[in-house]
Structures are given as C-alpha cells and as structure tokens.
Design an enzyme around this catalytic site. Structure first.
Site, PDB file in Angstrom:
ATOM      1  N   ARG A  90       0.898  -1.150   0.000  1.00  0.00           N
ATOM      2  CA  ARG A  90       0.000   0.000   0.000  1.00  0.00           C
ATOM      3  C   ARG A  90       0.938   1.202   0.000  1.00  0.00           C
ATOM      4  NH1 ARG A  90      -3.981  -3.712   2.295  1.00  0.00           N
ATOM      5  NH2 ARG A  90      -5.426  -3.784   0.564  1.00  0.00           N
ATOM      6  N   ASP A 168     -12.041 -10.211  -2.972  1.00  0.00           N
ATOM      7  CA  ASP A 168     -13.380  -9.748  -2.563  1.00  0.00           C
ATOM      8  C   ASP A 168     -14.443  -9.862  -3.656  1.00  0.00           C
ATOM      9  OD1 ASP A 168     -12.126  -9.037  -0.228  1.00  0.00           O
ATOM     10  OD2 ASP A 168     -11.821  -6.954  -0.817  1.00  0.00           O
ATOM     11  N   ARG A 260      -6.737 -15.546   2.134  1.00  0.00           N
ATOM     12  CA  ARG A 260      -5.959 -14.925   1.063  1.00  0.00           C
ATOM     13  C   ARG A 260      -4.877 -15.847   0.515  1.00  0.00           C
ATOM     14  NH1 ARG A 260      -6.494  -9.822   0.128  1.00  0.00           N
ATOM     15  NH2 ARG A 260      -6.983  -8.390   1.790  1.00  0.00           N
TER      16      ARG A 260
END
Ligand code: ADP
Length: 771
Positions: A90, A168, A260
C-alpha cells in the site's frame, strides 16, 4: 518500421520495442503470479521487452532496482505459487501528485510506455488517476527541468490496462476477480470441516469471512456449504434476527488471512493466464484515443470494458452500503449476484407461501442421474428438490439411472422411484459422487418399460443430470414420444461430466472439480522432481475423446505440451517435442527445480500411449534428463465438488426447474410439438441459454459429433495454442525451430508474426468463452 507480418495481422514496430511493465498492488490475491507470468511471456512472445515493478506503486515511485527487466525463464513455475512474487504494497506517496510525478519520471527514464496493473478497486482507481494526469505530469517534468521535451516526446500516450486481482470480487462489470474463487475454496474447505464438528455437538457456528463492502464471498460460501443464515453488507438482517439464533449454543470462528493464502485454484490460474495475455493484446492494439481498458469476464467470456466506468460503478456500490442505501446497492451489484441471492433464499427455507404455485400448476418432476459421477450432481439435485418443494411440486428421484428404473421400480419397500423430502437432500450440498446413483445405461435398452414407468409414476416432467449419455438419453426419449404418450413431457438436461463434452454448453458441472484435482496432482508430482531436477512427467488425463480437461489443465499448470484426440499424435510431433525438451534442459538456468509436465488425453492416440511416450522421451534424452508416466485415473473425479460446481449447480438447477414448470397445463401433443420441450441448459459465451435438441438448428443436428461423443464446435480449441505459446513450444513441426526461451534469444518460431494469434479474429481469446 513495421514487422513483415502478413496483412491483417497485428504489426509491432521493431525499431522501437515496446516496453511493457506489470505490477501487483493492494491486497495480494491468489492468481497474481499467473498474471505476471502471462504478461511477461506474452510480451516477450510479441517481441516486446517485459518489466516487473516490485512492491506495487512503491516500486514505480522509488524506481531503481524495484523496476526489473524480466526474461522468459524468470517466471517459470510461478503459476503454482501463492501470493505475489513481485510483491505488493500500500503506497501512500502514490496517493499524492508528487509521488505520481516521480513515478512518471521513472517510467520515462526506463522507457516504459505501457503499464498493466493488477489489483483491487483502490489500485485501479490509482491507475485511472495516473492515466488522467499523465500529460500534465509530463509537462511538469519538462517545466521542472527534470526531463527534456525530447525525452518525453515518445511517451505522450500512456497505455494502462487494469486487471482485477482481489479476493473480494467487489469490482463492478466483471463476474469474477482473479483470486475470488481461490478464496472461496479456502472458505469452503474450512466451513466443511467446521460443519462436521458443529453437527457432532449440535452447535451453531458463526463464521466471519472477508469481503469488505462486498458480500460475494459470504453469499457464495453460504450457498456452497448450505449455511442457514447469511449476513451481507448489501442486505443486513431485519430487526429481531437475534431471537431466531440465540437459543442456539453458538461459537464464533474468524477465518482471517487464511482466505488470502495458498496456491490459486484452477479457475484463477487460467483466468489469470487468459486475462494477462489479453492485457498485452490490449496494450498492443491501443490507439492514442482509446480509453484505458479493464479486462473482465462475463460467464465464460473474456471482455474488455472501460476502466473509468468500472471504477466509478464500484465506488457507487460502496457508497450506497456506507450510506445504508441497501436496495440501491443490491440493484448496482451485477445481475448474477442478485440471481444467486434469490436462489439462496429460495432454497434455504423451502416453505414460502408466496412462492407456492396454484394446485393446477404443480407437477411431479422426476430427477435422474445418467453417466459417470461428476462433482455437482448432488448439489444440483438438492437445489432442484428445495425449489420444487417451495413451489409445491413433487420432486421424485429415480435411483440408479434408467436401468435402475426399469429393473427395480416395483421393489418393496424401497423401489427405484422415490419422492424426496427436504431433510433427506439437505446434506447433499457438499457431497461428491451421486447420492441417488448414476448409471450409463440408456432408455433405448428397454424403452417400453421406461415408458411404462413414466406412465405408472405419473411424471409430468424430467430433469436429467449427466454427461454425453444424459444428452443421448434425452434424444432417445424425445424421439420415442411418437410411440409413447407418457414421454410427451418436458425434458431438460443439465450437463454434468468431467469431460465437458456435452453439446450446447461450454461448461459442465464436475469439470471444475476435476480440473482442481488434476492441477493439485500435477503440482505435487512436479514437486517430487525437485531433487533430481531433470524430469519430465507425462500425465494421462481423462476426458474421453474431448481434450477439454487436458487443455484447460495445461493452461492452469503451464504444461509443456498437451496431446489431445482432436489433433492426435504423430512421430514428427514427438520428435520435435523431444528436441525442444533437450534444448530446454540444456539452457535451463535453474529458475525452478520442479519437473516439467506433458498432458496426454487418454484417447489422444492408440499407439503412442502415455507409457510409450514416457519411454521414448527417456530413450531419446540419452541420460540428460529422465521421464515418468503418471495416470491419476478416477482420482480426477475429485472428492467434494469445487465451490464453483456447487454454486453453478444451484443456479442452473433452478433455471432448469423453472423451464420445466413453464410447460404446466399443456397437452402432451402441444409439448411434443414444441422444440423447447427437450433442451440442454448451457453456458455459452456471456449467457446462460437453453438449446433445443430437435429441429433443423437443434443441437442434435448441428452441434453433435455422435461418433466422437463431443460437440462439433469445441470453443476451447481456440485456447489450445495458448498452452504452446506460453510454454514456448515450437509452433510448427515443418519449421522445426524453437520459438524462444528468452527474448534475447528469439529464434523465429513457427510463425512470421509473433503475435499471430493475438490478431487473428478466429482465435481471439476475448471472444472466447471460458469458465
Ligand atoms: P486494493 O487495490 O486492494 O483495493 P488499496 O485500496 O489499498 O487496495 O489501494 C492500493 C494502492 O493503490 C494504494 O496504496 C495507493 O498506492 C493506490 N491508490 C488507491 N487509491 C488511489 C487514489 N485515489 N489515487 C492514487 N492512488 C491510489
């Protein structure tokens, strides 16, 4: 200067090789490595230079060693690796214009003119911002004196292509994101296990799954595991729901990051592969005016959409959920999500006064399994039973196929024809095989008794679940209608076979379960070679005379070659492949220790058996490498059905019963005269369709290769060449040269245009369905 490609083919300017970079960003998702592998190899195949940007946007901002040239061998073995091997992060600085300015500078300095971004909605929003600011960023770099006008001149247009990598499945305009089905696998495995302990202790379990604003993972895992309650952000529970549950002894399980991790499932591997190659094609076909694309999938079809529109639509849904605009949020989710939600509700509590049909519209619907067992047969039957009960129909199971019907229908106390109740079928949601028994026998073996049973048990409609035999059975019953009034009832076939060889559909239940089993088998067996390193495995797949399983597994494991019945095997082909293997082992830089895999369909050749091919390779390798044959056999039918087979079983079974009930109240003559009264339900391209069996344009006449027991037009044949392209297998036996093991070492392969299949409309994967 353009390459000397034949007219109509895509031309790549050779004077200035394109430099295509790929990055993975945001939350990691299984399948991202498959994307990177496909982008790198396809770029090299198309004579471009390939780059990987490490650590997502952070690598773009920092530049330096985080932007690395990639070669063919660098991505060997990546398909089976979880997470993302080029890292993800990120990146706060990319949120600021100053960071993006730095990123633009790094791209120009490194000569990168196309960027393929694989990430979630945040990452793709960032990509869209970067694209929109690009001209301004270049101007600023020149004004600042960081770069000269001449330096930026060749980079006026930035090609950005988005690939959705996220567990997702929250991106609008696509049915699936890369990673969501792998995550669903993890969840279902865990819930199946929790279910065993829950049942042992009469306890309720509340299981928390990931998904952020999007309820897809929760909904699909609820469907796949037969959960009693579902809580999703798009549709929170009504007040008072606590009263329904609190009486239960409950425990809470939070699955967390296990969702994940791990290797990607078969679907995500080939989706990543097809979408990665499509992204490179999109880069090469872009014009200065074309809007940035996002690569999506609708049912079985890879498509290109608008990156901006997809990002905007996704943001709207998240906003609605935040502002509690639940109805609108549900409206904005794609139609598939809504259809699944409705199907889940309809089959969870089978007593819905509003769903009950008027008595004259209620039917006795017979359900039968025909052919070999396939994952998804039980969940489809369970869904059909639940829906029938909700509508007031009587679901009747025929045990052990047509031979069972004829031989044991009158047995007491339990004959082969039994009404099924909800409780009995409820636990079939995650069971493999066939609980009501399946049989290859056809009605033609005893049509008079078959017709007699239909009359005796007053069947108003027939739901057949199975493979090519199911299709044949439906055809025989349809043709026998002229002789037997009891057969003048609507018939629908739901294809369920690991071979995926039923005319009228591109997907059969059970084929996904089989692919996953086969992919796991290949991963394990390949790994076993890591100590000796130099080993080729010739693995025999099932599939009858259809090469579907071999080709799709080949794409998912990165096989060196696939041998299929549609093409056969000849001595030249084997000689060329052995030569290629020899070349490959000689130049192997040791990127991966795993063995190499060749997949051979069981009926690809009568002479060159799996063992013979393995022996030939061993003999010809002259000690430089070795080979082994492996036959997974019935193991390929799999254990529990895969989540995709479970959820599609629900959706397709409901559509089938809805189709059958549309014939209620019509006379036998009317039904027999209506071509839609004997149909196959199928997924074709981006749609779910019913294909009539009879008539001039019907499936029997137009799409059935009766001799070879497969469809005449096998959609996946167009994908077959991609297996070779991505393994670097020589394209043409006559030219005999190796295609490439690296971009530096390009030796003109079998085609004059390296992107030949990218630009040939007949075999453009984006027009192709997948699964
Ligand atoms: P995901 O892609 O999984 O949704 P994030 O929302 O965390 O994950 O986004 C990943 C990265 O994408 C961020 O760290 C940031 O670098 C970049 N990004 C996200 N939104 C923007 C934005 N509006 N502008 C620029 N970059 C963004």
């Amino acid at each position: 200067m353009a390459s000397s490609a034949p007219s109509g083919h895509l031309t790549v300017p050779l004077a200035k090789r394109r430099r295509i970079a790929v990055l993975t960003s945001g939350g990691d998702a299984p399948g991202m490595n498959g994307v990177v592998r496909a982008v790198i190899r396809m770029s090299i195949h198309c004579k471009c230079e390939a780059y990987a940007i490490h650590e997502g946007y952070e690598g773009l901002v920092q530049g330096g060693d985080l932007i690395r040239r990639m070669h063919w061998e660098d991505v060997r073995g990546w398909l089976s690796r979880g997470g993302t091997l080029i890292g993800s992060a990120r990146c706060k600085s990319f949120m600021q214009r100053a960071g993006r300015l730095q990123a633009a500078r790094n791209m120009v300095i490194r000569g990168i003119d196309a960027l393929i971004v694989c990430g979630g909605d945040g990452s793709l929003t960032g990509a869209d911002v970067f694209r929109s600011e690009w001209p301004g960023l270049l101007d600023e770099l020149v004004q600042n004196g960081d770069l000269t006008a001449n330096q930026v001149a060749p980079y006026k247009t930035l090609n950005i292509v988005g690939l959705v990598g996220s567990i997702d499945n929250d991106m609008s305009t696509t049915d699936a994101t890369i990673g969501c089905y792998s995550s669903l696998h993890r969840i279902c495995e865990a819930v199946d296990e929790v279910f065993d302990t829950a049942a042992s202790h009469q306890r309720g379990f509340v299981i928390e799954v990931m998904g952020r604003h999007c309820g897809w993972l929760a909904l699909m895992s609820a469907i796949s595991t037969g959960a009693d309650w579902l809580f999703i952000p798009e549709m929170p529970p009504r007040d008072g729901w606590e009263d329904d549950i609190l009486k239960l002894d409950t425990r809470v399980t939070v699955l967390g990051h296990t969702q994940r991790g791990g290797a990607a499932c078969a679907y995500d591997r080939w989706l990543a592969t097809l979408q990665g190659t499509e992204a490179v094609r999109a880069v090469l076909e872009a014009t200065p005016d074309s809007p940035s694309p996002i690569i999506t999938i609708r049912e079985n079809k890879i498509e290109r959409g608008s990156l901006i529109e997809a990002v905007e639509a996704t943001k709207r849904v998240a906003k609605c959920v935040d502002e509690k605009g639940f109805e609108e949020a549900m409206q904005l989710r794609d139609s598939e999500f809504k259809a699944y939600h409705r199907a889940y509700i309809n089959t969870t509590t089978p007593h819905h006064p509003k769903m009950l049909l008027a008595p004259e519209k209620r039917m006795r619907i017979a359900i039968i399994h025909v052919g070999a067992p396939a994952g998804g047969m039980n969940p489809a039957t369970r869904a059909a039973v639940a829906y029938c009960i909700a509508r007031g129909h009587t679901p009747v199971a025929i045990y052990n196929g047509f031979p069972g019907l004829c031989r044991h229908h009158a047995d007491k106390p339990l004959g082969s024809v039994r009404e099924v109740d909800w409780l009995e079928s409820d636990s079939w949601v995650n069971e493999g095989g066939s609980e009501i028994g399946t049989n290859r026998g056809l009605p033609s073996e005893d049509m008079p008794t078959t017709a007699h049973c239909f009359e005796l048990y007053k069947f108003d409609a027939l739901f057949i679940i199975g493979g090519f035999e199911a299709f044949t059975a439906a055809s025989q019953l349809r043709q026998a209608r002229k002789d037997y009034a009891s057969l003048r009832i609507p018939i629908v076939v739901l294809p369920a076979t690991i071979s995926n060889n039923v005319p009228g559909t591109e997907y059969s239940l059970g084929s996904d379960t089989c692919l996953n089993t086969l992919v796991n088998f290949c991963d394990v067996i390949r790994q076993s070679a890591s100590s000796s390193r130099r080993r080729v495995f010739v693995i025999e797949t099932q599939g009858g005379r259809s090469g579907y399983i071999a080709v799709m597994a080949g794409l998912a494991v990165g096989a060196y070659a696939v041998y299929i019945p549609e093409e056969g095997i000849d001595i030249k082909m084997l000689a060329r492949d052995i030569e290629y293997l020899r070349h490959n082992f000689a130049t192997d830089r040791g990127a991966s220790h795993a063995g190499k895999v060749i997949l051979r369909n069981e009926k690809a050749s009568g002479t060159y058996t799996t063992q013979v091919i393995a022996d030939m390779i061993k003999e010809e390798a002259k000690g430089r490498f070795e080979s082994r044959a492996a036959v997974p056999g019935h193991f390929q039918q799999g254990g529990k059905p895969s989540p995709m087979d479970r959820i599609r079983a629900l959706r397709l079974a409901l559509r089938c019963i809805q189709h059958l009930e549309s014939f209620a109240g019509r006379s036998g003559e009317e039904i027999a005269a209506d071509e839609m009264s004997s149909v196959v339900i199928g997924i074709r391209g981006s749609e779910v369709v019913f294909g009539p069996m009879s008539g001039e344009d019907g499936l029997e006449a137009t799409d059935t290769d009766w001799e070879h027991r497969r469809p005449r037009n096998e959609f996946w044949m167009k994908l077959r060449h991609l297996v070779d392209t991505l393994s670097g297998r020589p394209a043409d036996s006559k030219e005999g040269k190796f295609q490439l093991s690296d971009d530096e070492g390009w030796e003109s392969g079998g085609t004059s245009d390296p992107c030949h299949f990218a630009a040939t409309p007949k075999i453009r994967p984006r027009e192709l369905p997948l699964r």
